[in-house]
Scaffold this motif. Sequence first.
Motif, PDB file in Angstrom:
ATOM      1  N   ASN A   1       6.938  10.840   0.504  1.00 48.38           N
ATOM      2  CA  ASN A   1       7.398   9.558  -0.043  1.00 48.38           C
ATOM      3  C   ASN A   1       8.814   9.618  -0.602  1.00 48.38           C
ATOM      4  OD1 ASN A   1       6.822  11.092  -2.291  1.00 48.38           O
ATOM      5  ND2 ASN A   1       5.844   9.426  -3.433  1.00 48.38           N
ATOM      6  N   LYS A   2       9.504  10.734  -0.405  1.00 50.49           N
ATOM      7  CA  LYS A   2      10.891  10.848  -0.855  1.00 50.49           C
ATOM      8  C   LYS A   2      11.826  10.615   0.327  1.00 50.49           C
ATOM      9  CE  LYS A   2      14.166  13.820  -3.267  1.00 50.49           C
ATOM     10  NZ  LYS A   2      14.386  15.123  -3.949  1.00 50.49           N
ATOM     11  N   PRO A   3      12.653   9.564   0.280  1.00 49.20           N
ATOM     12  CA  PRO A   3      13.579   9.305   1.385  1.00 49.20           C
ATOM     13  C   PRO A   3      14.512  10.486   1.631  1.00 49.20           C
ATOM     14  CG  PRO A   3      13.445   7.396  -0.068  1.00 49.20           C
ATOM     15  CD  PRO A   3      12.720   8.515  -0.762  1.00 49.20           C
ATOM     16  N   GLN A   4      14.635  10.879   2.895  1.00 50.21           N
ATOM     17  CA  GLN A   4      15.545  11.938   3.298  1.00 50.21           C
ATOM     18  C   GLN A   4      16.262  11.539   4.574  1.00 50.21           C
ATOM     19  OE1 GLN A   4      13.786  15.841   3.571  1.00 50.21           O
ATOM     20  NE2 GLN A   4      12.630  15.612   1.670  1.00 50.21           N
ATOM     21  N   LYS A   5      17.483  12.038   4.735  1.00 50.35           N
ATOM     22  CA  LYS A   5      18.234  11.734   5.946  1.00 50.35           C
ATOM     23  C   LYS A   5      17.615  12.465   7.129  1.00 50.35           C
ATOM     24  CE  LYS A   5      22.472  13.306   6.673  1.00 50.35           C
ATOM     25  NZ  LYS A   5      23.953  13.457   6.597  1.00 50.35           N
ATOM     26  N   VAL A   6      17.476  11.746   8.242  1.00 51.46           N
ATOM     27  CA  VAL A   6      16.899  12.327   9.454  1.00 51.46           C
ATOM     28  C   VAL A   6      17.896  13.310  10.062  1.00 51.46           C
ATOM     29  CG1 VAL A   6      16.056  11.839  11.782  1.00 51.46           C
ATOM     30  CG2 VAL A   6      15.487  10.288   9.897  1.00 51.46           C
TER      31      VAL A   6
ATOM     32  N   ASP B   1       0.834  -1.201   0.000  1.00 48.76           N
ATOM     33  CA  ASP B   1       0.000   0.000   0.000  1.00 48.76           C
ATOM     34  C   ASP B   1       0.875   1.261   0.000  1.00 48.76           C
ATOM     35  OD1 ASP B   1      -1.769   2.081   0.577  1.00 48.76           O
ATOM     36  OD2 ASP B   1      -3.004   0.849   1.895  1.00 48.76           O
ATOM     37  N   GLY B   2       0.644   2.122  -0.980  1.00 56.29           N
ATOM     38  CA  GLY B   2       1.428   3.350  -1.084  1.00 56.29           C
ATOM     39  C   GLY B   2       0.705   4.591  -0.611  1.00 56.29           C
ATOM     40  N   THR B   3      -0.441   4.426   0.054  1.00 61.72           N
ATOM     41  CA  THR B   3      -1.280   5.565   0.422  1.00 61.72           C
ATOM     42  C   THR B   3      -0.521   6.641   1.186  1.00 61.72           C
ATOM     43  OG1 THR B   3      -3.227   4.123   0.531  1.00 61.72           O
ATOM     44  CG2 THR B   3      -3.384   6.263   1.630  1.00 61.72           C
ATOM     45  N   HIS B   4       0.313   6.235   2.144  1.00 65.76           N
ATOM     46  CA  HIS B   4       0.997   7.194   3.010  1.00 65.76           C
ATOM     47  C   HIS B   4       2.426   7.492   2.567  1.00 65.76           C
ATOM     48  CE1 HIS B   4      -2.228   7.078   6.048  1.00 65.76           C
ATOM     49  NE2 HIS B   4      -2.318   5.792   5.741  1.00 65.76           N
ATOM     50  N   GLY B   5       2.822   6.957   1.420  1.00 65.52           N
ATOM     51  CA  GLY B   5       4.170   7.219   0.934  1.00 65.52           C
ATOM     52  C   GLY B   5       5.231   6.304   1.508  1.00 65.52           C
ATOM     53  N   ALA B   6       4.824   5.251   2.237  1.00 61.76           N
ATOM     54  CA  ALA B   6       5.788   4.376   2.902  1.00 61.76           C
ATOM     55  C   ALA B   6       6.600   3.532   1.926  1.00 61.76           C
ATOM     56  CB  ALA B   6       5.060   3.451   3.887  1.00 61.76           C
ATOM     57  N   LEU B   7       6.179   3.487   0.651  1.00 59.69           N
ATOM     58  CA  LEU B   7       6.937   2.728  -0.350  1.00 59.69           C
ATOM     59  C   LEU B   7       8.166   3.493  -0.830  1.00 59.69           C
ATOM     60  CD1 LEU B   7       4.059   1.202  -2.533  1.00 59.69           C
ATOM     61  CD2 LEU B   7       5.177   0.242  -0.499  1.00 59.69           C
ATOM     62  N   GLY B   8       8.135   4.814  -0.727  1.00 58.82           N
ATOM     63  CA  GLY B   8       9.281   5.619  -1.135  1.00 58.82           C
ATOM     64  C   GLY B   8       9.498   5.704  -2.631  1.00 58.82           C
ATOM     65  N   LEU B   9       8.486   5.402  -3.418  1.00 54.20           N
ATOM     66  CA  LEU B   9       8.637   5.358  -4.880  1.00 54.20           C
ATOM     67  C   LEU B   9       8.269   6.707  -5.485  1.00 54.20           C
ATOM     68  CD1 LEU B   9       7.106   1.795  -5.397  1.00 54.20           C
ATOM     69  CD2 LEU B   9       9.506   2.444  -5.063  1.00 54.20           C
ATOM     70  N   HIS B  10       8.977   7.731  -5.078  1.00 54.11           N
ATOM     71  CA  HIS B  10       8.623   9.108  -5.410  1.00 54.11           C
ATOM     72  C   HIS B  10       8.893   9.475  -6.862  1.00 54.11           C
ATOM     73  CE1 HIS B  10      12.915  10.318  -5.378  1.00 54.11           C
ATOM     74  NE2 HIS B  10      13.005   9.336  -4.496  1.00 54.11           N
ATOM     75  N   SER B  11       9.823   8.790  -7.526  1.00 49.16           N
ATOM     76  CA  SER B  11      10.210   9.195  -8.881  1.00 49.16           C
ATOM     77  C   SER B  11       9.392   8.502  -9.959  1.00 49.16           C
ATOM     78  CB  SER B  11      11.699   8.901  -9.108  1.00 49.16           C
ATOM     79  OG  SER B  11      11.933   7.503  -9.088  1.00 49.16           O
ATOM     80  N   LEU B  12       8.514   7.590  -9.555  1.00 48.30           N
ATOM     81  CA  LEU B  12       7.700   6.888 -10.545  1.00 48.30           C
ATOM     82  C   LEU B  12       6.494   7.742 -10.933  1.00 48.30           C
ATOM     83  CD1 LEU B  12       7.894   3.290  -9.111  1.00 48.30           C
ATOM     84  CD2 LEU B  12       9.220   4.303 -10.955  1.00 48.30           C
ATOM     85  N   PRO B  13       6.006   7.592 -12.148  1.00 48.10           N
ATOM     86  CA  PRO B  13       4.959   8.497 -12.652  1.00 48.10           C
ATOM     87  C   PRO B  13       3.663   8.462 -11.867  1.00 48.10           C
ATOM     88  CG  PRO B  13       5.332   6.649 -14.153  1.00 48.10           C
ATOM     89  CD  PRO B  13       6.456   6.645 -13.190  1.00 48.10           C
ATOM     90  N   LEU B  14       3.360   7.337 -11.196  1.00 50.79           N
ATOM     91  CA  LEU B  14       2.097   7.257 -10.474  1.00 50.79           C
ATOM     92  C   LEU B  14       2.122   8.062  -9.183  1.00 50.79           C
ATOM     93  CD1 LEU B  14       1.168   3.511 -11.019  1.00 50.79           C
ATOM     94  CD2 LEU B  14       0.296   5.501 -12.215  1.00 50.79           C
TER      95      LEU B  14
ATOM     96  N   THR C   1       9.787  -3.461  -5.711  1.00 49.09           N
ATOM     97  CA  THR C   1      10.236  -2.401  -6.611  1.00 49.09           C
ATOM     98  C   THR C   1      11.365  -1.613  -5.944  1.00 49.09           C
ATOM     99  OG1 THR C   1       7.953  -2.206  -7.431  1.00 49.09           O
ATOM    100  CG2 THR C   1       9.472  -0.404  -7.942  1.00 49.09           C
ATOM    101  N   PRO C   2      12.502  -1.424  -6.635  1.00 49.31           N
ATOM    102  CA  PRO C   2      13.616  -0.676  -6.035  1.00 49.31           C
ATOM    103  C   PRO C   2      13.222   0.746  -5.671  1.00 49.31           C
ATOM    104  CG  PRO C   2      14.340  -1.871  -7.982  1.00 49.31           C
ATOM    105  CD  PRO C   2      12.847  -1.949  -7.970  1.00 49.31           C
ATOM    106  N   ILE C   3      13.655   1.194  -4.489  1.00 54.51           N
ATOM    107  CA  ILE C   3      13.382   2.550  -4.021  1.00 54.51           C
ATOM    108  C   ILE C   3      14.507   3.469  -4.490  1.00 54.51           C
ATOM    109  CG2 ILE C   3      13.086   4.047  -2.011  1.00 54.51           C
ATOM    110  CD1 ILE C   3      12.038   1.610  -0.493  1.00 54.51           C
TER     111      ILE C   3
END
Length: 444
Positions: free
Chosen positions: A109-114, A35-48, A58-60
């Motif tokens: 959904n874009k991984p960033q350093k804490v 489920d990608g509803t909350h962005g937990a998949l981190g797939l920010h660069s994909l068109p969807l 799917t690679p992040i």
Amino acid sequence: MLRILNKNFIPRSGPLIGPSRRWMSVRTTVMSFGDGTHGALGLHSLPLGLGADAYEPTPIPGLPPDVCSVAAGHYHSLAVTSEGHVWAWGRNTESQLGRSPLTPRETWNKPQKVEGLDKVMVQAAFASGVVSAAIGDDGALWVWGKSKRGQLGLGKDITEAVLPARVESLLGQEIVKVSLGWGHALALTKDGKLFGWGYYADGRLGRIAKSLEASPLDSIAEKVKSSSENRNMMIEAAEKLVSEAIEKEKDMPIIWEPTLIKEVNDAEVADIACGLDHSLIICRDGTLLSGGSNVYGQLGRATEDLGLHIIDMSLRPISIASGLGHSLAICKELSSEAIEDGPSIVTWGWNQSSQLGREGPENVPLIVDSLAGEMPVSVSGGRVHSIAVTGKREVWSWGCGRNGRLGLGSSADEAEPMLIEYLEGAEVLQAVAGFDHNLVLVRD
């Protein structure tokens, strides 16, 4: 819907690497599905974009190539690198990403350093629904997020930490593992001591306070079970009832700082796991304890007494994990140390979506027979699904397939463990389940 992208990433074979080790020369890829509803998949660069589900691993994009461990919260994700940095993505309503909650939702959904951990060499990270935690190389515990139930452990009435804050009351203790439920937390030290804090109804933290109180969640058990015959409707009805009961819990007592768990003061603890509102504890002598809500039979024992009590098993537990309302353990036979008698996965608790991976009584720990001989090395539970990694570096999943959370390319439920074929040939180092999403760490 996301389909298979590119299999060129599949890594060469090699020894299985434990997620707690640092391997400076190892290059890795983190993958996600579900489920990608909350962005937990981190797939920010994909068109969807944000909200898209992934039906296969799917690679992040955007993560460093040296991630050595991953953690899945209910709706967000964490990754630790060999240099001791933590990266986060997913839901940030409670600042569990270590960013201001005012940051645009489309960036979650874009991984960033804490931020705020620059001087900390992080060894491991852990997550719940609203809180994230990290352990430094000195054994210090750092937390961030927002919890009205004291899950931060930072002191009375401290409910929010946008940036990581050190848990001062644990200074001097070398923490090696943390497990987080919805409102409670457990921390295990290197020498086997166990600390708990947060919301303690039902004895999920043992007899940590002078009195034990039942949780409003237990009163909804029969309502949940009779709410609907349709599986998907059952899940939605259960979620609504649980949410309503959680609201009623707001005035229940809280332990605001880490406190020693009395029941295991005379024993050394080996492993811990928190479900939504229950806890599991393995002592080094093989004793398995459970406490908390038993709405779904997730305590695995006949006695309904509040507090931590022994689960009577004919197997010796090696490690444990919890989903929302189900429990999982990797166990070995008590009678033999022979190599051919490999470990088995044992499950009990909520089974409405077949997340136990077996038939039979739900409130009794029983072996998942269809994984016999597969030599499991780790297991993880989500809301209504489960995943496991075997010694052959294969990943198996079972339970609810909604939103692709089984990684099998469809939304179908699976009553028994199924091999995630997309990962065949990959050297899987770790696989963990959030509520409705999963992370897989593979060696390049």
